[in-house]
Design a protein around this motif. Structure first.
Motif, PDB file in Angstrom:
ATOM      1  N   TRP A  12       6.423   4.635  -4.042  1.00 49.41           N
ATOM      2  CA  TRP A  12       5.753   3.823  -3.013  1.00 49.41           C
ATOM      3  C   TRP A  12       4.313   3.500  -3.391  1.00 49.41           C
ATOM      4  N   THR A  13       3.536   4.498  -3.851  1.00 49.70           N
ATOM      5  CA  THR A  13       2.103   4.251  -4.081  1.00 49.70           C
ATOM      6  C   THR A  13       1.872   3.217  -5.177  1.00 49.70           C
ATOM      7  N   THR A  14       2.719   3.201  -6.197  1.00 49.95           N
ATOM      8  CA  THR A  14       2.497   2.267  -7.306  1.00 49.95           C
ATOM      9  C   THR A  14       2.822   0.822  -6.932  1.00 49.95           C
ATOM     10  N   GLN A  15       3.392   0.615  -5.759  1.00 49.18           N
ATOM     11  CA  GLN A  15       3.701  -0.749  -5.310  1.00 49.18           C
ATOM     12  C   GLN A  15       2.606  -1.326  -4.415  1.00 49.18           C
ATOM     13  N   HIS A  16       1.531  -0.568  -4.232  1.00 47.54           N
ATOM     14  CA  HIS A  16       0.462  -1.008  -3.341  1.00 47.54           C
ATOM     15  C   HIS A  16      -0.892  -0.790  -4.014  1.00 47.54           C
ATOM     16  N   THR A  17      -1.874  -1.600  -3.611  1.00 48.46           N
ATOM     17  CA  THR A  17      -3.226  -1.410  -4.137  1.00 48.46           C
ATOM     18  C   THR A  17      -3.887  -0.218  -3.459  1.00 48.46           C
ATOM     19  N   THR A  18      -4.926   0.281  -4.091  1.00 49.67           N
ATOM     20  CA  THR A  18      -5.677   1.392  -3.502  1.00 49.67           C
ATOM     21  C   THR A  18      -6.229   1.007  -2.143  1.00 49.67           C
ATOM     22  N   ALA A  19      -6.803  -0.182  -2.036  1.00 54.18           N
ATOM     23  CA  ALA A  19      -7.396  -0.610  -0.766  1.00 54.18           C
ATOM     24  C   ALA A  19      -6.349  -0.697   0.335  1.00 54.18           C
ATOM     25  N   GLU A  20      -5.166  -1.201   0.023  1.00 52.58           N
ATOM     26  CA  GLU A  20      -4.108  -1.290   1.023  1.00 52.58           C
ATOM     27  C   GLU A  20      -3.714   0.101   1.519  1.00 52.58           C
ATOM     28  N   ILE A  21      -3.565   1.023   0.592  1.00 56.09           N
ATOM     29  CA  ILE A  21      -3.140   2.381   0.967  1.00 56.09           C
ATOM     30  C   ILE A  21      -4.212   3.072   1.801  1.00 56.09           C
ATOM     31  N   VAL A  22      -5.459   2.935   1.395  1.00 56.36           N
ATOM     32  CA  VAL A  22      -6.546   3.569   2.139  1.00 56.36           C
ATOM     33  C   VAL A  22      -6.593   3.039   3.568  1.00 56.36           C
ATOM     34  N   GLU A  23      -6.444   1.745   3.727  1.00 60.94           N
ATOM     35  CA  GLU A  23      -6.486   1.154   5.067  1.00 60.94           C
ATOM     36  C   GLU A  23      -5.338   1.674   5.933  1.00 60.94           C
ATOM     37  N   LEU A  24      -4.126   1.703   5.378  1.00 55.77           N
ATOM     38  CA  LEU A  24      -2.969   2.165   6.152  1.00 55.77           C
ATOM     39  C   LEU A  24      -3.087   3.649   6.499  1.00 55.77           C
ATOM     40  N   ALA A  25      -3.441   4.465   5.506  1.00 60.95           N
ATOM     41  CA  ALA A  25      -3.532   5.903   5.743  1.00 60.95           C
ATOM     42  C   ALA A  25      -4.630   6.227   6.742  1.00 60.95           C
ATOM     43  N   ALA A  26      -5.758   5.536   6.654  1.00 61.57           N
ATOM     44  CA  ALA A  26      -6.853   5.785   7.587  1.00 61.57           C
ATOM     45  C   ALA A  26      -6.433   5.461   9.012  1.00 61.57           C
ATOM     46  N   LEU A  27      -5.677   4.405   9.201  1.00 61.27           N
ATOM     47  CA  LEU A  27      -5.189   4.062  10.535  1.00 61.27           C
ATOM     48  C   LEU A  27      -4.294   5.162  11.096  1.00 61.27           C
ATOM     49  N   MET A  28      -3.592   5.873  10.207  1.00 66.78           N
ATOM     50  CA  MET A  28      -2.707   6.962  10.635  1.00 66.78           C
ATOM     51  C   MET A  28      -3.435   8.314  10.674  1.00 66.78           C
ATOM     52  N   ARG A  29      -4.761   8.290  10.420  1.00 65.93           N
ATOM     53  CA  ARG A  29      -5.601   9.483  10.432  1.00 65.93           C
ATOM     54  C   ARG A  29      -5.169  10.521   9.396  1.00 65.93           C
ATOM     55  N   ILE A  30      -4.671  10.027   8.280  1.00 71.19           N
ATOM     56  CA  ILE A  30      -4.395  10.878   7.122  1.00 71.19           C
ATOM     57  C   ILE A  30      -5.669  10.910   6.281  1.00 71.19           C
TER      58      ILE A  30
END
Length: 791
Positions: A288-306
């Protein structure tokens, strides 16, 4: 007296005779709080003036790291009587292994002076005076063997981290001792051990956990070293860092990577089982992580409070949106490079702009005598020796490790520290006791809690209930300091922000330690030590060149705690002047950036990006970790100069390959480091570890075994200094627990009471604010207080 910008130590004079990173950073922390710092140098100047990591420093120009460390300080060239004259008017002296002055002699001749000694192993004990490096100190402390993959050698925490953090511990210890001198007129010897700092900050209290487990037989046990997972993971355009300390965070992570189907699968719940299925687990995550940019992952994870962060090198850190929004990086006075600002504020006041570092000897012969020193106001017997915070009450409304580490300093040094948690939301670090889930009251068995909370009392209060909040405000009316380390929204949502605290007690100092500060786009994001390492460049500097960035696993928590404790002591000085409490902001990420400053300074000054280099170092050549004749016996070896190289050649038996003239210089050895590693690895594989360490150390070479962190308390040096103390805990039983990584000459034993059980002191603390036994029964029935988690 102008003391704006938190320059409360303006009346303090510090003489610094050290040359180490730790000594310089200790001095910097004092200077940043307004102290007059006088650097004593040889005629040619301090060695750090000639240092740059890349070697890119222009000839004749002071290195950028030196300037970062020494802004606003003074410089004196002198020896002997000239130093003695300076000490006659000083409050604090900083020394290290290179200093001309002997700290114990000075303490005798200047009994009102606070003398700080920072050495690899401390002033006394069988290892005192040994040559050492960051690598060998980590090895001897158990802080090397804990990190790495089982199929590769253990790997150091990069960036000289424990050297820097030793400076933070030294500063906190010195300022506390100075308070004692102010009260009593009697100084102190603060004996800081770099190795104890490494053990305290980088071994995850593994030794104490082993004691809780009953000291099982380690015969045939697998290597101790591991990596966390999920942690640093590849993305389509770089690396992203996660942390899932809490079970909810891990469950949310599974949802993030679109594998909610694994939520009920026990294979993945614990890091131990994930590690056992390493390849399978990594394939799941990275699909999953290799299919997304760092910025995309950070934004999604932050919204989920990870807890999440980009894994940054220096250029990325300088460009980070949160750092830019908060103004974390400021210009050197010359405008030649960027550097971190002071990582704390008092009452929102920015530190004054830095002034240039001094030229060599700029103030020689120009240091004026003073009318009075800090200790001159003291009265004999005004405080218990070694307990400068007797009579101070601290409400420790913190969780995990960074906040408790700040409170712990005060608890060890005499304060009445009350740890506040709730049965509905226990201190999260208690959940580390889940490793002993089958045992009675397992939440009392977390090694982190057992080690970081000695000498404290514990109170449970449900702050979601009006009765809990009212009780806390009553206690605040009796408190000198309140420390909290949640995201800003937590206490604010309970109506317990600064305005409420200040109204309840105008003299109370409130210390706020949110991961990312009170303002900026990341203010409400959770963060742990791992997040700080991923964000600040510490992970970027840790790991092998052919591997990925790796987290260091720990030092950012106690580092944040030491900066918070130091800032709190500065605020106590302000309160003496104003009669009022203050609000301190000391974000964990800025404290981490302060001790990870070299990559940013090096990059912005010289364009060089410091990366990971395995077990090598720009400060020692060769340097590495080599397996000896017995499997999993690892030798850590550092050659710090040409003299040590010549000694090593002799110990090797002067083989032909080592006679090459090119190898007699640092540059020649660095150019052929791969070849040297091959030769040294072959040689080490024929050696007995204990024998070879003894021979190398005897020849004046920095060497150490990679000590198993499970049994670090058996280290002869730690035993000689009493660094571990046996504490009898009512649930865990007798345990070896690490104490502070410095000794006060006036203290024989740090620990007075065991880490408290949950709600252990509810009755006595609430009686202090007038509650009866009937009141306690009512509060217990309502779930406001309790002595066990409510789950």
């Amino acid at each position: 007296m102008n003391v704006q910008g938190g320059r409360e130590l303006i009346a303090v004079r510090v003489v610094d005779c050290s040359t180490s990173i730790a000594g310089a950073y200790c001095a910097k922390m004092f200077a940043d709080a307004g102290a007059e710092v006088i650097l004593v140098e040889p005629v040619e100047g301090a060695p750090m003036r000639r240092w740059s990591h890349s070697g890119a420093r222009p000839e004749g120009e002071d290195g950028a790291l030196f300037r970062y460390m020494r802004h606003g300080q003074r410089s004196v060239v002198g020896t002997g009587q000239a130093i003695t004259a300076l000490l006659d008017d000083a409050d604090v002296l900083i020394t290290d292994a290179t200093s001309e002055v002997d700290p114990e002699t000075v303490r005798t001749s200047h009994p009102s002076l606070v003398v700080v000694s920072i050495t690899a192993f401390g002033l006394h004990g069988p290892y005192a005076g040994r040559p050492a490096s960051e690598l060998t100190v980590q090895a001897e402390a158990g802080a090397l063997a804990i990190r790495g993959r089982a199929d590769r050698p253990p790997v150091q925490a990069g960036g000289q981290t424990t050297d820097w953090v030793s400076g933070a511990y030294a500063a906190a210890g010195a300022l506390a001792a100075l308070r004692g001198a102010q009260l009593t007129g009697v100084g102190e010897l603060v004996d800081v051990s770099w190795a104890e700092v490494a053990n305290n900050t980088c071994t995850l209290f593994t030794d104490t956990s082993d004691a809780v487990a009953g000291r099982p037989d380690l015969t045939g046990a697998p290597p101790m070293r591991t990596y966390e997972t999920p942690s640093v993971e590849p993305t389509s355009d770089g690396w992203v860092g996660f942390n899932t300390n809490a079970r909810q965070q891990f469950d949310d992570f599974l949802v993030l990577i679109e594998r909610a189907d694994l939520l009920g699968d026990p294979t993945w719940h614990a890091v131990q089982t994930r590690t056992a299925h390493w390849d399978e687990w990594n394939a799941i995550v990275r699909a999953w992580t290799t299919q997304h940019t760092t910025a995309e992952i950070v934004e999604l994870a932050a919204l989920m409070r990870i807890p999440v962060s980009p894994v940054s090198d220096a250029p990325a850190l300088v460009a980070n949106e949160h750092c830019q929004a908060r103004g974390v990086f400021i210009d050197d006075p010359t405008g030649q490079f960027k550097m971190p600002r002071r990582p704390w504020t008092i009452d929102g006041e920015a530190a004054p702009p830095p002034t240039p570092a001094p030229p060599v000897g700029a103030d020689t012969g120009d240091i004026a005598a003073r009318a009075a020193r800090v200790a001159d106001a003291g009265t004999a017997g005004a405080a218990t020796p070694g307990r400068p915070f007797d009579g101070l009450r601290v409400l420790d409304i913190t969780a995990w490790w960074a906040g408790p580490a700040a409170g712990h300093v005060f608890a060890m040094l005499g304060a009445d520290v009350v740890h506040v948690e709730s049965t509905k939301r226990p201190d999260g670090i208690r959940m580390a006791g889940g490793a002993f889930f089958t045992r009675d009251r397992w939440w009392e068995l977390s090694s982190f809690f057992l080690a970081a909370n000695t000498n404290k009392r514990d109170l449970t209060l449900d702050l979601s209930q009006t009765a809990g909040r009212d009780l806390l405000l009553e206690l605040i009316a009796t408190a000198d300091v309140v420390i909290e380390n949640f995201t800003p929204r937590v206490l604010d949502s309970f109506g317990l922000g600064w305005d409420a605290i200040h109204a309840a007690n105008p003299r109370t100092i409130m210390v706020r330690m949110p991961a990312f500060g009170l303002a900026g786009p990341w203010r409400d994001r959770p963060g742990f030590a791992q997040t700080m390492e991923q964000m600040t460049g510490l992970a970027w500097m840790t790991g092998f060149v052919d591997d990925q960035p790796r987290i260091q696993r720990g030092p950012c928590d106690p580092n944040g705690g030491m900066h918070a404790a130091f800032a709190t002591m500065v605020a106590l000085v302000r309160r003496e002047r104003t009669g009022l409490g203050s609000m301190i902001e000391t974000p964990m990420f800025e404290a981490a950036i302060a001790v990870a400053a070299e990559p940013v300074v090096e990059y912005t000054a010289y364009g060089h990006v410091i990366g990971r280099d395995g077990n090598r170092s720009a400060r020692a050549v060769p340097q590495g970790v080599y397996e000896c004749a017995t499997s999993e016996d690892w030798l850590a070896l550092s050659v710090l100069d040409d003299v040590q190289w010549a000694a090593l050649v002799g110990e090797l038996g002067s083989p032909t390959w080592a006679q090459d003239a090119d190898l007699s210089t640092v540059a020649g050895r660095r150019a052929r480091h791969d070849e040297l590693d091959q030769h040294l690895g072959e040689w080490a594989s024929t050696q007995d570890l204990g024998d070879v360490v003894a021979r190398l150390v005897g020849a004046g070479i920095a060497a150490a075994p990679a000590v198993n962190p499970r049994r670090a308390h058996l280290n002869p040096q730690f035993a000689a200094r009493g660094y571990f103390e046996v504490v009898d805990h009512p649930v865990a039983g007798p345990l070896e627990v690490p104490t502070l990584p410095f000794r006060f000459a006036s203290v024989d034993r740090w620990v007075r009471t065991h880490a408290p059980t949950m709600g252990e002191h509810n009755a006595e603390l609430l009686a202090e604010v007038g509650r009866t036994a009937d009141d306690l029964a009512t509060l217990t029935a309502a779930g406001v207080i309790g002595t066990a988690p409510a789950f």
